[in-house]
Write a protein that holds these residues in place. Structure first.
Motif, mmCIF file in Angstrom:
data_model
loop_
_atom_site.group_PDB
_atom_site.id
_atom_site.type_symbol
_atom_site.label_atom_id
_atom_site.label_comp_id
_atom_site.label_asym_id
_atom_site.label_seq_id
_atom_site.Cartn_x
_atom_site.Cartn_y
_atom_site.Cartn_z
ATOM 1 N N PHE A 108 0.841 -1.196 0.000
ATOM 2 C CA PHE A 108 0.000 0.000 0.000
ATOM 3 C C PHE A 108 0.883 1.256 0.000
ATOM 4 C CE2 PHE A 108 -4.737 0.323 1.005
ATOM 5 C CZ PHE A 108 -4.888 1.468 0.233
ATOM 6 N N ALA A 109 1.965 1.192 -0.765
ATOM 7 C CA ALA A 109 2.935 2.284 -0.790
ATOM 8 C C ALA A 109 2.666 3.300 -1.891
ATOM 9 C CB ALA A 109 4.344 1.713 -0.966
ATOM 10 N N TYR A 110 1.644 3.064 -2.734
ATOM 11 C CA TYR A 110 1.447 3.925 -3.901
ATOM 12 C C TYR A 110 0.022 4.477 -4.002
ATOM 13 C CZ TYR A 110 5.820 1.658 -5.188
ATOM 14 O OH TYR A 110 7.116 1.186 -5.190
ATOM 15 N N PRO A 111 -0.503 5.062 -2.932
ATOM 16 C CA PRO A 111 -1.881 5.567 -3.011
ATOM 17 C C PRO A 111 -2.052 6.678 -4.036
ATOM 18 C CG PRO A 111 -0.811 6.330 -1.008
ATOM 19 C CD PRO A 111 0.091 5.298 -1.602
ATOM 20 N N ASP A 112 -1.026 7.509 -4.236
ATOM 21 C CA ASP A 112 -1.145 8.589 -5.220
ATOM 22 C C ASP A 112 -1.225 8.044 -6.639
ATOM 23 O OD1 ASP A 112 -1.130 10.490 -3.243
ATOM 24 O OD2 ASP A 112 1.037 10.825 -3.335
ATOM 25 N N LEU A 113 -0.455 7.006 -6.937
ATOM 26 C CA LEU A 113 -0.549 6.377 -8.254
ATOM 27 C C LEU A 113 -1.915 5.721 -8.445
ATOM 28 C CD1 LEU A 113 2.988 4.750 -8.692
ATOM 29 C CD2 LEU A 113 2.042 6.727 -9.917
ATOM 30 N N MET A 114 -2.442 5.157 -7.390
ATOM 31 C CA MET A 114 -3.776 4.550 -7.470
ATOM 32 C C MET A 114 -4.819 5.621 -7.778
ATOM 33 S SD MET A 114 -3.468 1.845 -4.285
ATOM 34 C CE MET A 114 -5.117 1.123 -4.517
ATOM 35 N N ARG A 115 -4.692 6.767 -7.145
ATOM 36 C CA ARG A 115 -5.632 7.860 -7.427
ATOM 37 C C ARG A 115 -5.462 8.364 -8.855
ATOM 38 N NH1 ARG A 115 -3.526 9.436 -2.242
ATOM 39 N NH2 ARG A 115 -4.952 8.742 -0.586
ATOM 40 N N ASN B 46 5.778 -14.099 -22.535
ATOM 41 C CA ASN B 46 7.100 -13.505 -22.716
ATOM 42 C C ASN B 46 7.149 -12.358 -23.710
ATOM 43 O OD1 ASN B 46 9.048 -14.561 -20.917
ATOM 44 N ND2 ASN B 46 9.083 -16.516 -22.020
ATOM 45 N N ASN B 47 6.209 -12.299 -24.646
ATOM 46 C CA ASN B 47 6.242 -11.253 -25.661
ATOM 47 C C ASN B 47 5.363 -10.042 -25.328
ATOM 48 O OD1 ASN B 47 8.024 -12.710 -27.319
ATOM 49 N ND2 ASN B 47 6.315 -13.918 -28.154
ATOM 50 N N THR B 48 4.729 -10.046 -24.179
ATOM 51 C CA THR B 48 3.872 -8.926 -23.792
ATOM 52 C C THR B 48 4.726 -7.807 -23.195
ATOM 53 O OG1 THR B 48 1.993 -10.394 -23.350
ATOM 54 C CG2 THR B 48 1.933 -8.204 -22.350
ATOM 55 N N THR B 49 4.578 -6.623 -23.736
ATOM 56 C CA THR B 49 5.349 -5.485 -23.255
ATOM 57 C C THR B 49 4.597 -4.748 -22.147
ATOM 58 O OG1 THR B 49 4.395 -3.908 -24.823
ATOM 59 C CG2 THR B 49 6.299 -5.212 -25.573
ATOM 60 N N VAL B 50 5.299 -3.894 -21.435
ATOM 61 C CA VAL B 50 4.664 -3.071 -20.410
ATOM 62 C C VAL B 50 3.677 -2.101 -21.044
ATOM 63 C CG1 VAL B 50 5.098 -1.249 -18.708
ATOM 64 C CG2 VAL B 50 6.528 -3.295 -18.733
ATOM 65 N N PRO C 143 9.686 -2.095 -12.198
ATOM 66 C CA PRO C 143 10.996 -1.832 -11.591
ATOM 67 C C PRO C 143 11.412 -0.379 -11.827
ATOM 68 C CG PRO C 143 11.024 -3.945 -12.707
ATOM 69 C CD PRO C 143 9.700 -3.307 -13.043
ATOM 70 N N GLY C 144 11.833 0.286 -10.786
ATOM 71 C CA GLY C 144 12.164 1.695 -10.875
ATOM 72 C C GLY C 144 11.054 2.609 -10.409
ATOM 73 N N GLY C 145 9.852 2.063 -10.234
ATOM 74 C CA GLY C 145 8.756 2.840 -9.665
ATOM 75 C C GLY C 145 7.819 3.487 -10.657
ATOM 76 N N SER C 146 8.028 3.298 -11.956
ATOM 77 C CA SER C 146 7.111 3.872 -12.941
ATOM 78 C C SER C 146 5.824 3.061 -13.001
ATOM 79 C CB SER C 146 7.754 3.908 -14.323
ATOM 80 O OG SER C 146 7.963 2.589 -14.815
ATOM 81 N N CYS C 147 4.752 3.694 -13.503
ATOM 82 C CA CYS C 147 3.462 3.012 -13.628
ATOM 83 C C CYS C 147 2.747 3.482 -14.886
ATOM 84 C CB CYS C 147 2.594 3.235 -12.395
ATOM 85 S SG CYS C 147 1.030 2.309 -12.416
ATOM 86 N N PRO C 148 3.177 2.992 -16.051
ATOM 87 C CA PRO C 148 2.492 3.374 -17.290
ATOM 88 C C PRO C 148 1.000 3.075 -17.264
ATOM 89 C CG PRO C 148 4.569 2.291 -17.775
ATOM 90 C CD PRO C 148 4.336 2.132 -16.291
ATOM 91 N N LEU D 244 -4.832 4.245 -17.394
ATOM 92 C CA LEU D 244 -6.138 4.087 -16.743
ATOM 93 C C LEU D 244 -6.734 5.453 -16.416
ATOM 94 C CD1 LEU D 244 -5.154 1.139 -14.419
ATOM 95 C CD2 LEU D 244 -7.103 1.081 -15.982
ATOM 96 N N GLY D 245 -5.920 6.360 -15.939
ATOM 97 C CA GLY D 245 -6.410 7.691 -15.613
ATOM 98 C C GLY D 245 -6.985 8.397 -16.815
ATOM 99 N N ALA D 246 -6.322 8.242 -17.963
ATOM 100 C CA ALA D 246 -6.810 8.870 -19.188
ATOM 101 C C ALA D 246 -8.060 8.176 -19.713
ATOM 102 C CB ALA D 246 -5.713 8.843 -20.252
ATOM 103 N N ALA D 247 -8.101 6.858 -19.606
ATOM 104 C CA ALA D 247 -9.208 6.091 -20.170
ATOM 105 C C ALA D 247 -10.489 6.246 -19.385
ATOM 106 C CB ALA D 247 -8.831 4.596 -20.230
#
Length: 481
Positions: A185-192, A416-420, A466-471, A476-479
């Motif tokens: 539960f370390a990313y509430p701002d990303l969840m919002r 294996n072929n699915t990208t982020v 890894p690195g903390g990004s969340c594409p 989701l926010g845009a959609a």
């Protein structure tokens, strides 16, 4: 990761009604909409459909006993979100005394009422198993612990009013909700940022566990402004040896948890696999028996908690491993419907976690065209099994990607072929489709921030990369604007 009765219920609600409802005190207003009661309906289900509450419906329609409505009755529907005046509260007693157990009681609820703990009650009364108490049993109430407790609404004799789930602004209870299964539960701002209003945590129950152990999880989610779904799973070996007695104790534990005020409970996890259910005993009829007990216990403790049936594992492996070890989920879900499971749930649990194509596609998976490969294959299979009588709740929906982590382990090579970037795009589109479908009540993404990447590659499903990004959070926010 892939851990994966109506008369009695009405009588229970009737016992609780004096504590929870005060006709004439509600601030509900008529929205101009009416609803004609159908056979089998109750005020709770109707309130979910119209994004309101049982109390508001009862007050607006002059219903003194919310448990007593009849087929053909025409109800006025209040404005969504209207609520009754708060009921009078009194603090729990600060000194000891005695209490006589009544039907529906659990030690956890008695402890809440008297400002003590389950452990203190058990010790004071020589109770070896806190899950086993009986109607008419006289309990010695120990002195208050000194720990602050939340005052409980004044209840009628023999009934304990439970706290209601915390309302979260901007998200009516009956509308589509998005969330994620969280680890830290370390990313509430990303969840919002992703327009999430729900979080899921999973709890493992063992005989003798105190429900109060999950209070911190509930408080954490509510403190951050999120609704909380608890997926509660028992022990398959204890179930195998304990049978219906174990089910009763498990149900009692769920009632104790419900009294703490979570927003939803998923009853067990993937009961069509012997990883979670005893080998040779996999049976939708047996699970429905458990679900009935659990639903009654949860709704007795807190009628506002949404009960979700255990999502089966999406699989077609029955032919390979035998029905003692696994049931195909379409056959299992059909069995649930035939056993009457819809009477004991508010939402149908569903998992989808093996997609490698867009959720818009209904063909074209390079592996085969088995229905579990596709978002719409899963939605339509589960929806049709229950004839559209209950909404769907994805308690797990995810796409695995090895990007930044290394090759996926054996059994997951198909991903294996699915990208982020695809993971983000497909999750956003699945959320759009779920919201637009009119069939999906809740979509929980598997997962937010798990980091294990072994034989069960949870980190590959994580949307915090890894690195903390969340594409996916941005997508989701845009959609979901």
């Amino acid at each position: 990761m892939r851990l994966k009765w109506i008369v009695f219920g009405l009588l229970v609600v009737a016992l609780l009604a004096p504590a929870l409802y005060q006709p004439g005190s509600a601030l509900a207003q008529d929205s101009g909409t009416t609803h004609t009661v159908q056979p089998g309906e109750n005020l709770f289900r109707i309130s979910l459909r119209y994004n309101t509450t049982v109390a508001a419906l009862a007050a607006l329609n002059g219903i003194s006993n919310p448990a007593l409505i009849y087929s053909g009755q025409v109800l006025k529907i209040p404005v969504a979100g209207s609520n009754p005046q708060p009921v009078t509260v009194t603090p729990p007693p600060a000194t000891g005394g005695t209490y006589t157990v009544v039907a529906g009681d659990t030690l956890s609820r008695i402890a809440l009422q008297y400002g003590t703990t389950v452990a203190a009650l058990a010790q004071a009364n020589g109770i070896a198993n806190p899950n086993l108490i009986y109607v008419g049993q006289a309990l010695t109430i120990p002195g208050a612990t000194g720990v602050p407790v939340t005052p409980q609404p004044t209840a009628a004799p023999g009934a304990t009013a439970a706290p209601q789930a915390t309302p979260i602004p901007g998200q009516p209870v009956g509308s589509f909700g998005l969330g994620a299964h969280v680890d830290s539960f370390a990313y509430p701002d990303l969840m919002r940022q992703a327009n999430m209003t729900w979080a899921k945590r999973q709890v493992r129950y063992n005989l003798g566990d105190d429900p109060s152990g999950v209070k911190a999880l509930i408080d954490q989610a509510h403190g951050q402004g999120f609704r909380i779904l608890l997926g509660i799973v028992g022990d398959k070996a204890q179930l195998a040896s304990g049978g219906t007695g174990y089910m009763d104790q498990f149900a009692g534990y769920l009632g104790g948890v419900a009294a703490l005020g979570p927003d939803a409970i998923e009853v067990w996890n993937e009961p069509n696999l012997d990883r979670e259910w005893p080998n040779g005993q996999i049976s939708p009829q047996m699970y429905t028996q458990m679900l009935q007990k659990a639903y009654t216990s949860i709704k007795t403790a807190n009628a506002s908690v949404m009960v979700i049936s255990a999502a089966p594992s999406p699989t077609g492996a029955e032919g390979a491993f035998g029905s003692g070890a696994v049931w195909n989920d379409d056959r299992y879900v059909a069995g649930l419907a035939a056993a009457g499971a819809a009477n004991y749930m508010d939402c149908i649990g569903i998992h989808y976690n093996e997609g490698i194509v867009s959720p818009d596609q209904t063909t074209g998976d390079p592996r085969d065209n088995y229905y579990t490969r596709y978002f719409w294959g899963m939605v339509n299979t589960y929806w049709n099994a229950f004839g559209g009588s209950r909404p769907l709740c994805f308690t797990e929906l995810g796409y695995v990607s090895p990007e930044g982590l290394g090759a996926l382990p054996a059994g997951f090579e198909w991903g294996n072929n699915t990208t982020v970037a695809q993971q983000a795009q497909w999750l956003a589109r699945a959320a759009q489709l779920a919201r637009q479908s009119g069939k999906v009540r809740l979509m929980i993404i598997w997962n937010m921030d798990f980091t294990d990447y072994g034989a069960d590659p949870a980190a590959g499903y994580a949307i915090v990369r890894p690195g903390g990004s969340c594409p996916a959070c941005s997508a989701l926010g845009a959609a979901l604007q």
